[in-house]
Design an enzyme around this catalytic site. Structure first.
Site: not given
Ligand code: XMP
Length: 519
Positions: A85, A175, A177, A231-232, A234-235
């Site tokens: 683009c 685009h 992507e 949660g996932v 931060s773990a």
């Protein structure tokens, strides 16, 4: 310092909202990439020595005074370049072609016709075929720079794809992507593999290694604290950081008492027991539940929980002492990054997270190793780090926890009732093999009592709502169409097993107009 694979792509960001998607597609093609704002691209080029370069889109126009430019060192590098683009327009503008603005661009779905062979189309698109792409442009290229030839066109863009095989510079008006260009990922793969000749052997394991080195270089001998939410995200951040710096990391798990059944215990046993990561587990449930007494407004609940979380976390961090860095599991969708073409990079962060506001208040530097990843990539990294599947694949859970699944006043008793009903519901979903097909499923405890009859007695008890939705990003959602036998099995079990509930209803509202959570 950056450690990288010997093959890499430099993505020059001119400020498009979807530049991160280019990086994602390049990762999917098995190649390491870095994004640099256009005004820092020269420095990034020198540091990375990239195998190939991709130029992003932009809200700017090359016809504007002071519109962002491709650094000369990149144009003269002899490396393969792909312009997307604005990237295409700036290539033509700077190499001697012509770009014209004004007379109506193309926005949305468009169809291009393949007019010639091109290395980007290798094994994918053939002469004379028509393919769907996604356009979003006002200006367009109207004359090609010397050495370029057109290889595809659309009604609104005569030079939809152009090629200079000798210099290995390719460019497209659309685009590739975004998902609305169905073959876009394959076009980008052809660029990195076929045009640039990269082998594409970069994996999540490489990402892990790279990040470990980066974290070590960033943190040095200093100490880091990380707030675990259960949660996932931060773990995964915590396990990765621990791999990098070992016990220089301390995790703080502020348990607000609003978690699902068994969740707090699972976090503690996983981190202390399995990973041996220093963990401070603060049972602050009394503080939270006391403060929630009499609070019924959803936003007031969120505000109180967010503020109290920060207070407790800050106190614990002070007790630990000496940490200069705060680790967060911020993901790319939490960070809307853009570069303005006058003022350089600018960053806006959504304030959804529990720990929002912490860094400023505590005057700490941030460690955010997941900043460039999307949710499914974080899950893949979590698996790579050996986090159990049941943990990594868990449905998203909001920071304020069960408090926003109990409309009206929250109490310890009501949390206990909801936890039991929710656990029965999720167990049935897992047993039916449906867990992974659902984005989020949960029970809600309504502030209404209704009359029932159990045995020979009249009951007067709470109503439980069940919610299950499918979604790709939580922004829009559809209800999950359970069959009637499943719903009736869950309802019967909840009423039989959970004291305090005598009626179960299923929420049939999509988003929009509803939200996923009830508050
Ligand atoms: P809604 O209810 O807005 O939810 O459709 C979209 C997604 O966001 C989650 N959610 C939250 N997450 N703090 C969070 O950390 C919050 O206050 C919050 N509110 C909603 C919700 O679970 C869903 O995944």
């Amino acid at each position: 310092m950056n450690i990288q694979s010997s093959e890499s792509v430099l993505i020059v960001d001119f400020g498009s909202q979807v530049t991160q998607l280019i990086a994602r597609r390049v990762r999917e093609a098995g190649v390491y990439s870095e994004i640099a704002p256009f005004n820092a691209a020269e420095e990034a080029f020198a540091r990375m020595n990239p195998t190939g370069i991709i130029l992003s889109g932009s809200p700017a126009s090359v016809l504007d005074d002071g519109g962002p430019r491709i650094p000369d060192v990149i144009l003269e590098s002899g490396r393969p370049i792909l312009g997307i683009c604005y990237g295409q327009q700036s290539l033509m503008h700077q190499l001697g072609g012509e770009v014209t603005g004004g007379d109506g661009g193309e926005f949305g779905r468009a169809f291009i016709e393949i007019e010639d062979e091109c290395a980007l189309f290798n094994g994918l698109w053939n002469l004379g075929e028509t393919h769907q792409v996604w356009m979003s442009h006002g200006d367009k290229v109207t004359s090609l720079a010397p050495g370029f030839r057109p290889v595809a066109s659309s009604p609104g863009a005569p030079y939809a794809v152009i090629a200079n095989d000798e210099k290995r510079i390719y460019a497209m008006q659309f685009h590739p992507e975004v998902v609305h260009t169905p073959d876009g990922g394959k076009l980008l793969k052809n660029f990195v593999r076929h045009v640039c000749g990269m082998s594409g052997d970069w994996t999540m394991a490489e990402f892990r290694k790279t990040k470990v080195e980066e974290i070590r270089a960033q943190v040095g001998d200093n100490r880091v604290i990380c707030g675990l939410s259960g949660g996932v995200d931060s773990a995964v951040a915590a396990v990765l950081i621990h791999e990098a710096i070992g016990d220089q990391l301390t995790c703080v798990f502020v348990d607000h008492g609003l978690m699902r059944m068994g969740e707090a215990e699972q976090v503690v046993s996983l981190f202390r027991g399995h990973y041996h990561i220093p963990l401070v587990h603060v049972d602050a449930s009394t503080l939270f539940l006391k403060g929630l007494e009499g609070v019924t407004d959803p936003e007031a609940k969120r505000k109180f929980i967010g503020k109290t979380f920060i207070d407790v976390f800050e106190d614990e961090a002070k007790k630990i002492g000496g940490a200069q860095f705060l680790a967060q599991g911020t993901l790319y969708p939490d960070v809307i990054e853009s570069v303005s073409f006058t003022g350089g990079p600018s960053v806006t962060i959504k304030s959804h997270h529990n720990v929002g506001g912490l860094p400023e208040r505590m005057d700490m530097k941030l460690v955010e190793p997941l900043r460039e990843l999307f949710k499914d990539e974080v899950r893949a990294l979590g698996r790579e780090l050996g986090l159990p599947d049941v943990f990594v694949g868990r449905h998203p859970f909001p920071g304020p926890g069960l408090a926003i699944r109990i409309p009206g006043e929250v109490s310890r008793d009501r949390c206990d009732i909801l936890r039991k009903a929710d656990a029965v519901y999720l167990e049935e979903i897992r047993n039916a093999g449906l867990y992974d097909a659902i984005w989020q499923a949960f029970a809600v405890l309504l502030p209404v009592k209704t009359v029932g009859v159990m045995g020979d007695s009249r009951t007067y008890d709470n109503v439980c709502g069940l919610r299950a939705v499918t979604s790709t990003d939580g922004m829009t959602a559809d209800i999950y169409p359970f069959d009637a036998a499943f719903l009736s099995r869950v309802a019967t079990r909840i009423i039989n097993e959970v004291k305090g509930i005598n009626r179960v209803v299923y929420d049939y509202t999509s988003k929009p107009p509803g939200t996923i959570e009830w508050e």
